[in-house]
Design a protein around this motif. Structure first.
Motif, PDB file in Angstrom:
ATOM      1  N   TYR A 281      -6.878   0.081  -0.666  1.00 54.26           N
ATOM      2  CA  TYR A 281      -5.641  -0.119   0.106  1.00 54.26           C
ATOM      3  C   TYR A 281      -4.831   1.159   0.107  1.00 54.26           C
ATOM      4  O   TYR A 281      -4.759   1.855  -0.904  1.00 54.26           O
ATOM      5  N   SER A 282      -4.247   1.453   1.240  1.00 49.48           N
ATOM      6  CA  SER A 282      -3.398   2.636   1.310  1.00 49.48           C
ATOM      7  C   SER A 282      -2.143   2.325   2.114  1.00 49.48           C
ATOM      8  O   SER A 282      -2.080   1.348   2.862  1.00 49.48           O
TER       9      SER A 282
ATOM     10  N   ARG B 280       0.365   3.429   4.964  1.00 54.30           N
ATOM     11  CA  ARG B 280       0.375   4.228   6.185  1.00 54.30           C
ATOM     12  C   ARG B 280       1.782   4.258   6.769  1.00 54.30           C
ATOM     13  O   ARG B 280       2.478   3.249   6.794  1.00 54.30           O
TER      14      ARG B 280
ATOM     15  N   HIS C 253     -11.680   9.765  -0.462  1.00 53.09           N
ATOM     16  CA  HIS C 253     -10.566   9.099  -1.147  1.00 53.09           C
ATOM     17  C   HIS C 253     -10.546   9.366  -2.654  1.00 53.09           C
ATOM     18  O   HIS C 253      -9.599   8.987  -3.334  1.00 53.09           O
TER      19      HIS C 253
ATOM     20  N   CYS D 109      -7.510  10.658  -4.306  1.00 52.35           N
ATOM     21  CA  CYS D 109      -6.280   9.979  -3.883  1.00 52.35           C
ATOM     22  C   CYS D 109      -6.010   8.683  -4.643  1.00 52.35           C
ATOM     23  O   CYS D 109      -4.939   8.090  -4.486  1.00 52.35           O
TER      24      CYS D 109
ATOM     25  N   THR E 252      -2.240   7.785  -3.146  1.00 49.60           N
ATOM     26  CA  THR E 252      -2.057   7.227  -1.799  1.00 49.60           C
ATOM     27  C   THR E 252      -3.081   6.147  -1.484  1.00 49.60           C
ATOM     28  O   THR E 252      -2.961   5.465  -0.469  1.00 49.60           O
ATOM     29  N   VAL E 253      -4.086   6.014  -2.330  1.00 50.58           N
ATOM     30  CA  VAL E 253      -5.115   4.984  -2.177  1.00 50.58           C
ATOM     31  C   VAL E 253      -5.149   4.175  -3.464  1.00 50.58           C
ATOM     32  O   VAL E 253      -5.119   4.738  -4.558  1.00 50.58           O
TER      33      VAL E 253
ATOM     34  N   ALA F  85      -0.953  -1.299  -4.347  1.00 48.26           N
ATOM     35  CA  ALA F  85      -0.426  -0.699  -3.119  1.00 48.26           C
ATOM     36  C   ALA F  85       0.966  -1.242  -2.813  1.00 48.26           C
ATOM     37  O   ALA F  85       1.864  -0.483  -2.420  1.00 48.26           O
TER      38      ALA F  85
END
Length: 149
Positions: free
Chosen positions: A90-91, A93, A121, A124, A128-129, A136
């Motif tokens: 999950y990130s 956005r 990824h 990250c 961010t991930v 998240a």
């Protein structure tokens, strides 16, 4: 970790020996050590290490593959990923969203999206991930709280 065996030739033949056992049987080594017996026996130590290695590797393994992985690790070419390639991650956005149906002005919304994990990824994870939706969501809350201050 110190090596427990050494290689030597006996009558022109290759032979492995347990360090400290001097080609004796286990019983003889333990007898020579007196009261401490098998507690400090180099043969028992070698068997314990072999059993621990077999517990880790299981019954089926390729020594050449283990050599390759060990060398890659020593060369700092080996990485342990947080999840498998293709797993869902999950990130957060930042998306431009139109303010009206005419798309004359926009604002930014932060959303959580799911995607398949790929090597791009790897650096990250946790930044961010995220491996779970809950992680998240917590990161999104932190980011929104920071933006509101």
């Amino acid at each position: 970790m110190e090596r427990l065996t050494y290689d030597f030739a006996l009558g022109g033949n290759h032979c492995w020996q347990v360090k400290g056992a001097d080609n004796l049987e286990c019983r003889e080594v333990c007898e020579r050590q007196g009261d401490v017996g098998c507690k400090t026996c180099p043969i028992a130590k070698a068997f314990d290490r072999l059993a621990a290695i077999e517990d880790i590797l299981g019954d089926e393994y390729e020594l050449e593959r283990l050599r390759e992985l060990t060398q890659a690790d020593r060369d700092r070419r080996c990485v342990v990923l947080s999840c498998k390639i293709g797993d869902t991650v999950y990130s957060i956005r930042h998306e431009r969203v139109p303010d009206d149906e005419y798309r004359m002005s926009f604002h930014t919304e932060m959303r959580i999206i799911s995607q398949k994990f790929g090597l791009n990824h790897a650096d990250c994870i946790g930044k961010t991930v995220f491996l779970t939706r809950e992680e998240a969501e917590a990161a999104l809350r932190r980011e929104q709280d920071g933006n509101n201050k």
